[in-house]
Motif scaffolding. Structure first.
Motif, short mmCIF file in Angstrom:
data_model
loop_
_atom_site.label_atom_id
_atom_site.label_comp_id
_atom_site.label_asym_id
_atom_site.label_seq_id
_atom_site.Cartn_x
_atom_site.Cartn_y
_atom_site.Cartn_z
N VAL A 253 -2.06 30.32 -0.29
CA VAL A 253 -2.32 30.33 1.03
C VAL A 253 -2.32 31.89 1.67
CG1 VAL A 253 -1.17 27.88 1.55
CG2 VAL A 253 -0.05 30.30 2.02
N THR A 254 -1.78 32.99 0.89
CA THR A 254 -1.70 34.25 1.23
C THR A 254 -2.80 35.12 0.79
OG1 THR A 254 0.01 34.63 -0.01
CG2 THR A 254 0.50 34.01 2.35
N ARG A 255 -3.28 36.11 1.23
CA ARG A 255 -4.21 37.01 0.78
C ARG A 255 -3.43 38.42 0.83
NH1 ARG A 255 -5.65 33.23 -0.64
NH2 ARG A 255 -7.72 32.08 -0.46
N GLU B 136 -4.25 25.44 -3.44
CA GLU B 136 -5.55 26.05 -3.04
C GLU B 136 -6.62 25.32 -2.76
OE1 GLU B 136 -5.94 30.11 -4.74
OE2 GLU B 136 -7.75 29.60 -5.50
N ASP B 137 -6.93 24.23 -3.67
CA ASP B 137 -7.92 23.34 -3.26
C ASP B 137 -7.68 22.54 -2.03
OD1 ASP B 137 -8.98 24.11 -5.71
OD2 ASP B 137 -8.31 22.13 -6.69
N LEU B 138 -6.42 21.76 -1.69
CA LEU B 138 -5.96 21.37 -0.54
C LEU B 138 -6.28 22.47 0.53
CD1 LEU B 138 -5.01 18.61 0.31
CD2 LEU B 138 -2.77 19.25 0.09
N PHE B 139 -5.79 23.61 0.41
CA PHE B 139 -5.84 24.58 1.56
C PHE B 139 -7.24 24.76 2.09
CE2 PHE B 139 -5.21 28.92 3.23
CZ PHE B 139 -4.59 28.68 4.28
N SER B 140 -8.16 24.67 1.07
CA SER B 140 -9.47 25.10 1.44
C SER B 140 -10.06 23.95 2.32
CB SER B 140 -10.52 25.35 0.23
OG SER B 140 -10.47 23.92 -0.23
N GLU B 141 -9.41 22.72 2.15
CA GLU B 141 -9.83 21.37 3.13
C GLU B 141 -9.23 21.89 4.63
OE1 GLU B 141 -8.86 16.83 2.96
OE2 GLU B 141 -9.21 18.21 0.87
N TYR B 142 -7.84 22.13 4.51
CA TYR B 142 -6.98 22.22 5.76
C TYR B 142 -7.12 23.57 6.63
CZ TYR B 142 -4.39 17.95 4.28
OH TYR B 142 -4.01 16.66 3.80
#
Lengths: 259, 251
Positions: B69-71, B140-146
């Motif tokens: 979730v972080t960059r 990461e997959d779920l985060f791209s959705e949320y």
């Protein structure tokens, strides 16, 4: 199709509506000046100027690719402009201003939880988790009977109503809707429009993206017509639909293809 | 190895089949008889591997989600490191932990070498990268959705992490399972840092290695069957949980 009941209040409390409107008014006028957004070497929003007042429902309309959804995301602060300014009531957008708004996406993004838990998640974030408020929200969007269903098992219309209820759970002063009815059946469309109308009557400023002319006629107090990333026309709804001043809006309303 | 080698030899075929039959008989006999030594080994194996798994899940879920979730500068390097460390050779981990915990090592004064704690540490080091790497991918997959929803709601990184971990919980069971599988089946690291001491650090895999070296293949095979049965039970439990989640459309 599931049975459900849509419980709408017979009349919106005038006192609370005027209070909400007064609170929302502090975010207005919304002034957008020379806004530019570029991505992948393309200018998608091109020196866009716009001023919106706190009153009523504003419809953002235009053909596909006009920049409607993009503008909504820029207004909400989900993406940052390449150049230009956005100011809400004279203030630069910040986290606090964003929290006073709620956005409903075209494709509802629901948590992998039950209907109830989706609402509770947002209520908890805003420190107002109580069952009564949740029930009131679910009743407002006609989902009380499906409260314990997994959210992702709902039909498209039900999912969008849940997304709307979740947005309303934040007690927004500005409600941004990005084509929330684009893939729904007419019954669901009417239900969502009714909720939006009722929300606007409570003093919440609604900015609604659509390219459905009929829907715009039903909901709009004023219309912003976008074309190629700029405002082609901004007028009160009656004037816009009876006598659009821009040729692209005239062509759009006449059903002609706009290139 | 012995079985594969011998199966190629026709003269020994009957003998090997007898070994298999004997192994199954022995395995069931051992379990049914309630052999105290066997249960001690099974309990210690589960204790060590589950403890290592718990530590790995706490570290791996957190690290994996944080990276998802972080960059930050060096994020790509962190991802590559996680993925590379998934294939850590157990003996190398065993050796490193041995050097760390041996009398001359920096943590030698703790006196942990040849104890179950040392085995837990070694297994935790071994499986944490697996848990972290797989968690990162799932989150990461779920985060791209949320992502846009969370931005819109103004969630902090920690709030987003909590929500993502909760919503991905059924997928993360599979991650934990992969870690557990690696831990319970691992022999190299626990052999080096545990020493396979009877009634103290002997676990299923080290016991199998010992019995094989002593030539008691039937007993080794019987222990292997019990180990497989444990793995199958854990897998079946996780699978049924996932199936329940899928039925409820949460997964």
């Amino acid at each position: 199709m599931r049975e459900f009941t849509l419980q709408m209040p017979h009349s919106v409390n005038a006192g609370s509506a005027s209070k909400a409107a007064a609170k929302a008014a502090s975010l207005f006028p919304l002034a957008v000046n020379a806004l530019i957004f570029e991505a992948g070497g393309r200018r998608l929003i091109d020196r866009l100027d716009l001023t919106l007042s706190a009153a009523g429902t504003t419809i953002l309309m235009g053909p596909n690719g006009a920049g409607k959804s993009l503008l909504l995301r820029l207004l909400h602060g989900l993406i940052l402009p390449s150049d230009g300014t956005i100011s809400w009531g004279g203030k630069q957008p910040d986290r606090d201003i964003q929290r006073r708004q709620a956005l409903v996406f075209q494709k509802p993004v629901l948590l992998r939880r039950s209907v109830t838990d989706n609402i509770d998640f947002v209520l908890r974030l805003h420190g107002q988790a109580d069952a009564e408020r949740r029930q009131e929200l679910l009743a407002r969007v006609g989902l009380l009977e499906l409260a314990h269903q997994p959210a992702r098992r709902l039909s498209g219309g039900e999912q969008q109503r849940l997304a709307l209820a979740r947005a309303l759970a934040t007690r927004p002063e500005v409600l941004l809707l990005d084509e929330p009815t684009s893939s729904l059946d007419p019954a669901s469309v009417l239900m969502i429009e009714q909720i939006v109308r009722e929300t606007a009557a409570r003093g919440v400023k609604v900015i609604f993206v659509t390219h459905d002319i009929g829907q715009a006629r039903r909901l709009a107090d004023d219309v912003v017509f976008l074309h190629r990333g700029s405002v082609a026309e901004h007028a009160p709804a009656a004037a816009f639909f009876s006598n659009p001043s821009s040729s692209v809006a005239r062509d759009f309303l006449a059903g002609r293809i706009i290139l | 190895m012995y079985i594969l080698h011998s199966c190629g030899n026709l003269r020994n075929k009957r003998c090997n089949l007898q070994d298999f039959a004997e192994a199954f008989r022995l395995a069931f006999g051992l379990v049914l008889s309630g052999d105290r030594d066997l249960f001690e080994i099974i309990v210690l194996s589960l204790q060590v591997s589950l403890s290592a798994l718990m530590i790995s899940c706490v570290i791996g879920f957190t690290l994996g989600t944080l990276v998802a979730v972080t960059r930050f500068p060096g994020r790509g390097l962190a991802v590559v490191t996680f993925n590379t460390l998934m294939g850590l050779p157990p003996v190398v981990v065993g050796l490193l932990v041995y050097l760390l915990l041996s009398r001359a090592g920096p943590l030698g004064t703790l006196g942990l070498l040849y104890t179950p704690t040392a085995m837990i540490i070694a297994q935790a080091i071994l499986i944490t990268p697996i848990v972290a790497a797989l968690t990162r991918q799932i989150i990461e997959d779920l985060f791209s959705e949320y992502d846009e929803l969370f931005q819109s709601l103004g969630l902090s990184v920690w709030q987003a992490m909590g929500a993502l971990l909760w919503d991905a919980r059924y997928s993360l069971i599979t991650v934990a399972l992969a870690g557990f599988g690696r831990a319970i089946a691992e022999v190299g690291a626990v052999m080096i840092v545990g020493g396979n001491i009877d009634h103290l650090t002997r676990v299923m895999t080290t016991a199998i290695a010992l019995e094989t070296s002593k030539g008691d293949l039937a007993l080794a095979l019987a222990l292997g069957i019990v180990l497989l049965a444990i793995s199958m039970t854990v897998n079946a439990l996780a699978l049924s949980m996932r199936a329940t989640a899928a039925r409820q459309a949460y997964a």
